[in-house]
Motif scaffolding. Structure first.
Motif, PDB file in Angstrom:
ATOM      1  N   GLU A 277       0.857  -1.175   0.000  1.00  0.00           N
ATOM      2  CA  GLU A 277       0.000   0.000   0.000  1.00  0.00           C
ATOM      3  C   GLU A 277       0.898   1.230   0.000  1.00  0.00           C
ATOM      4  OE1 GLU A 277      -3.116   2.017   3.027  1.00  0.00           O
ATOM      5  OE2 GLU A 277      -3.259  -0.148   2.725  1.00  0.00           O
ATOM      6  N   LEU A 278       0.623   2.162  -0.873  1.00  0.00           N
ATOM      7  CA  LEU A 278       1.476   3.333  -1.006  1.00  0.00           C
ATOM      8  C   LEU A 278       1.186   4.346   0.097  1.00  0.00           C
ATOM      9  CD1 LEU A 278       1.390   3.844  -4.872  1.00  0.00           C
ATOM     10  CD2 LEU A 278       3.102   2.677  -3.489  1.00  0.00           C
ATOM     11  N   PRO A 279       2.215   4.721   0.849  1.00  0.00           N
ATOM     12  CA  PRO A 279       2.020   5.706   1.907  1.00  0.00           C
ATOM     13  C   PRO A 279       1.994   7.122   1.331  1.00  0.00           C
ATOM     14  CG  PRO A 279       4.299   5.003   1.859  1.00  0.00           C
ATOM     15  CD  PRO A 279       3.564   4.175   0.837  1.00  0.00           C
ATOM     16  N   THR A 280       1.302   7.989   2.024  1.00  0.00           N
ATOM     17  CA  THR A 280       1.281   9.400   1.647  1.00  0.00           C
ATOM     18  C   THR A 280       2.537  10.077   2.196  1.00  0.00           C
ATOM     19  OG1 THR A 280       0.162  10.123   3.666  1.00  0.00           O
ATOM     20  CG2 THR A 280      -1.245   9.393   1.818  1.00  0.00           C
ATOM     21  N   PRO A 281       2.853  11.273   1.704  1.00  0.00           N
ATOM     22  CA  PRO A 281       3.987  12.005   2.281  1.00  0.00           C
ATOM     23  C   PRO A 281       3.841  12.187   3.792  1.00  0.00           C
ATOM     24  CG  PRO A 281       3.343  13.020   0.221  1.00  0.00           C
ATOM     25  CD  PRO A 281       2.305  11.972   0.528  1.00  0.00           C
ATOM     26  N   GLN A 282       2.620  12.455   4.247  1.00  0.00           N
ATOM     27  CA  GLN A 282       2.371  12.612   5.688  1.00  0.00           C
ATOM     28  C   GLN A 282       2.641  11.300   6.438  1.00  0.00           C
ATOM     29  OE1 GLN A 282       1.740  15.381   7.337  1.00  0.00           O
ATOM     30  NE2 GLN A 282       1.578  14.340   9.310  1.00  0.00           N
ATOM     31  N   ASP A 283       2.239  10.165   5.851  1.00  0.00           N
ATOM     32  CA  ASP A 283       2.503   8.860   6.470  1.00  0.00           C
ATOM     33  C   ASP A 283       4.002   8.658   6.672  1.00  0.00           C
ATOM     34  OD1 ASP A 283      -0.220   8.202   6.377  1.00  0.00           O
ATOM     35  OD2 ASP A 283      -0.023   7.082   4.485  1.00  0.00           O
ATOM     36  N   LEU A 284       4.780   8.961   5.639  1.00  0.00           N
ATOM     37  CA  LEU A 284       6.228   8.784   5.721  1.00  0.00           C
ATOM     38  C   LEU A 284       6.820   9.661   6.819  1.00  0.00           C
ATOM     39  CD1 LEU A 284       7.167   8.658   1.935  1.00  0.00           C
ATOM     40  CD2 LEU A 284       7.090   6.746   3.544  1.00  0.00           C
ATOM     41  N   ARG A 285       6.408  10.936   6.861  1.00  0.00           N
ATOM     42  CA  ARG A 285       6.925  11.868   7.869  1.00  0.00           C
ATOM     43  C   ARG A 285       6.566  11.381   9.274  1.00  0.00           C
ATOM     44  NH1 ARG A 285       6.169  16.364   5.637  1.00  0.00           N
ATOM     45  NH2 ARG A 285       3.911  16.450   5.898  1.00  0.00           N
ATOM     46  N   GLU A 286       5.308  10.938   9.464  1.00  0.00           N
ATOM     47  CA  GLU A 286       4.874  10.471  10.779  1.00  0.00           C
ATOM     48  C   GLU A 286       5.644   9.230  11.215  1.00  0.00           C
ATOM     49  OE1 GLU A 286       0.620   9.994  10.634  1.00  0.00           O
ATOM     50  OE2 GLU A 286       0.289  12.166  10.442  1.00  0.00           O
ATOM     51  N   ARG A 287       5.842   8.279  10.306  1.00  0.00           N
ATOM     52  CA  ARG A 287       6.619   7.070  10.653  1.00  0.00           C
ATOM     53  C   ARG A 287       8.043   7.430  11.013  1.00  0.00           C
ATOM     54  NH1 ARG A 287       6.329   1.999   6.794  1.00  0.00           N
ATOM     55  NH2 ARG A 287       7.516   1.091   8.496  1.00  0.00           N
TER      56      ARG A 287
ATOM     57  N   THR B  96      12.086   3.866  -5.515  1.00  0.00           N
ATOM     58  CA  THR B  96      12.601   4.734  -4.458  1.00  0.00           C
ATOM     59  C   THR B  96      11.698   4.661  -3.232  1.00  0.00           C
ATOM     60  OG1 THR B  96      13.547   6.228  -6.096  1.00  0.00           O
ATOM     61  CG2 THR B  96      13.221   7.118  -3.878  1.00  0.00           C
ATOM     62  N   LEU B  97      10.405   4.707  -3.447  1.00  0.00           N
ATOM     63  CA  LEU B  97       9.454   4.618  -2.346  1.00  0.00           C
ATOM     64  C   LEU B  97       9.597   3.288  -1.613  1.00  0.00           C
ATOM     65  CD1 LEU B  97       7.199   6.085  -0.892  1.00  0.00           C
ATOM     66  CD2 LEU B  97       5.589   5.094  -2.527  1.00  0.00           C
ATOM     67  N   ARG B  98       9.800   2.220  -2.375  1.00  0.00           N
ATOM     68  CA  ARG B  98       9.984   0.897  -1.761  1.00  0.00           C
ATOM     69  C   ARG B  98      11.212   0.894  -0.863  1.00  0.00           C
ATOM     70  NH1 ARG B  98       9.052  -4.844  -2.644  1.00  0.00           N
ATOM     71  NH2 ARG B  98       7.355  -4.249  -3.985  1.00  0.00           N
ATOM     72  N   ARG B  99      12.315   1.489  -1.317  1.00  0.00           N
ATOM     73  CA  ARG B  99      13.535   1.539  -0.496  1.00  0.00           C
ATOM     74  C   ARG B  99      13.309   2.329   0.786  1.00  0.00           C
ATOM     75  NH1 ARG B  99      17.155   3.160  -5.195  1.00  0.00           N
ATOM     76  NH2 ARG B  99      17.969   4.664  -3.723  1.00  0.00           N
ATOM     77  N   ILE B 100      12.555   3.418   0.695  1.00  0.00           N
ATOM     78  CA  ILE B 100      12.274   4.223   1.883  1.00  0.00           C
ATOM     79  C   ILE B 100      11.397   3.440   2.860  1.00  0.00           C
ATOM     80  CG2 ILE B 100      11.104   6.304   2.722  1.00  0.00           C
ATOM     81  CD1 ILE B 100      12.014   7.625   0.008  1.00  0.00           C
ATOM     82  N   VAL B 101      10.349   2.801   2.347  1.00  0.00           N
ATOM     83  CA  VAL B 101       9.456   2.020   3.206  1.00  0.00           C
ATOM     84  C   VAL B 101      10.208   0.844   3.833  1.00  0.00           C
ATOM     85  CG1 VAL B 101       7.414   0.518   3.209  1.00  0.00           C
ATOM     86  CG2 VAL B 101       7.341   2.736   2.047  1.00  0.00           C
ATOM     87  N   GLU B 102      11.065   0.178   3.073  1.00  0.00           N
ATOM     88  CA  GLU B 102      11.851  -0.929   3.631  1.00  0.00           C
ATOM     89  C   GLU B 102      12.795  -0.433   4.715  1.00  0.00           C
ATOM     90  OE1 GLU B 102      13.706  -3.020   0.376  1.00  0.00           O
ATOM     91  OE2 GLU B 102      11.870  -4.123  -0.084  1.00  0.00           O
ATOM     92  N   ALA B 103      13.379   0.748   4.541  1.00  0.00           N
ATOM     93  CA  ALA B 103      14.249   1.321   5.570  1.00  0.00           C
ATOM     94  C   ALA B 103      13.452   1.604   6.847  1.00  0.00           C
ATOM     95  CB  ALA B 103      14.916   2.592   5.050  1.00  0.00           C
ATOM     96  N   LEU B 104      12.242   2.130   6.700  1.00  0.00           N
ATOM     97  CA  LEU B 104      11.387   2.372   7.862  1.00  0.00           C
ATOM     98  C   LEU B 104      10.981   1.060   8.527  1.00  0.00           C
ATOM     99  CD1 LEU B 104       9.178   5.242   6.384  1.00  0.00           C
ATOM    100  CD2 LEU B 104      10.810   5.455   8.284  1.00  0.00           C
TER     101      LEU B 104
END
Length: 179
Positions: free
Chosen positions: A2-12, A48-56
Motif C-alpha cells: 500500500e502506497l504511503p502518503t507524504p504525511q505517512d512517511l513523515r509520521e513514521r 525509491t518509495l519501496r527503499r524508503i518504506v523498507e528502511a522504515l
C-alpha cells in the motif's frame, strides 16, 4: 504494498525518531529527496518509495532477512560423490534434497525426484553430478523474506551465499517455522 502518503512517511520517520538524513542513509537516497517527498513536492518512483518504506520497516524491526531464518548447518554432497551416498544422507537426515557443493560453491541440488527419474538399476552407483539438477538459486544474507518467498515459489530450496561461499540454506519448512 500500500502506497504511503507524504504525511505517512513523515509520521513514521518522526515516530522512530529518525532524522531525514538518517532515513536517507538507510534508504540509499539523498536527504533533500526525503524532504521533497515528505513535503509533497515530488512524486517518487516506486523503486525509491519501496527503499524508503523498507528502511522504515527495518528501523521498526519488521524486516526479516535470509540471515535471520537460514540454516547455517548445510548438509551437502560433492559432485563426485555417489548417488547412494546422497540418498543415504537424505534418508538419515529426513531430507528430500541436498545441495551439491564443491569448494564451498553451490553447483546444484540432488533430490529424491532426480533419483527416481533415472530409469537405471545402477543409478545409485553413478556420481551425483550426472543426476543432480543444475542451476541452484542463491541469495545474499541480507535478502528480504518477501524476495525469498518469490524464489521459493519456483524452487524447493534457496542457498544463501556470501562472497560466493555457501553460508546457509532456506526451504519452505524454514519459512513455516518462522511464521
Amino acid at each position: 504494498m500500500e502506497l504511503p502518503t507524504p504525511q505517512d512517511l513523515r509520521e513514521r520517520r518522526n515516530s522512530l525518531e529518525l532524522t531525514q538524513s538518517k532515513l536517507a542513509d538507510m534508504a540509499g537516497v539523498s536527504q533533500p529527496l526525503i524532504a521533497r517527498i515528505e513535503g509533497g513536492d515530488v512524486d517518487p518512483r516506486l523503486s525509491t518509495l519501496r527503499r524508503i518504506v523498507e528502511a522504515l520497516d527495518e528501523a521498526e524491526g519488521r524486516i526479516v532477512r535470509a540471515e535471520d531464518i537460514m540454516n547455517t548447518t548445510v548438509r551437502s554432497v560433492e559432485p563426485d560423490h555417489s548417488v547412494r551416498e546422497a540418498r543415504d544422507i537424505m534418508l538419515d537426515a529426513g531430507f528430500s534434497q541436498l545441495p551439491v557443493i564443491e569448494n564451498g560453491r553451490p553447483l546444484g541440488i540432488i533430490s529424491n525426484a532426480d533419483i527416481r527419474h533415472v530409469q537405471e538399476d545402477n543409478v545409485t552407483d553413478r556420481p551425483v553430478n550426472e543426476v543432480m539438477s543444475e542451476g541452484v538459486t542463491t541469495v545474499e544474507p541480507d535478502t528480504t523474506l518477501d524476495e525469498i518467498g518469490v524464489y521459493l515459489d519456483h524452487n524447493s530450496a534457496i542457498i544463501v551465499v556470501e562472497g560466493g561461499e555457501t553460508v546457509g540454506i532456506i526451504t519452505e519448512a524454514d519459512i513455516a517455522a518462522h511464521i
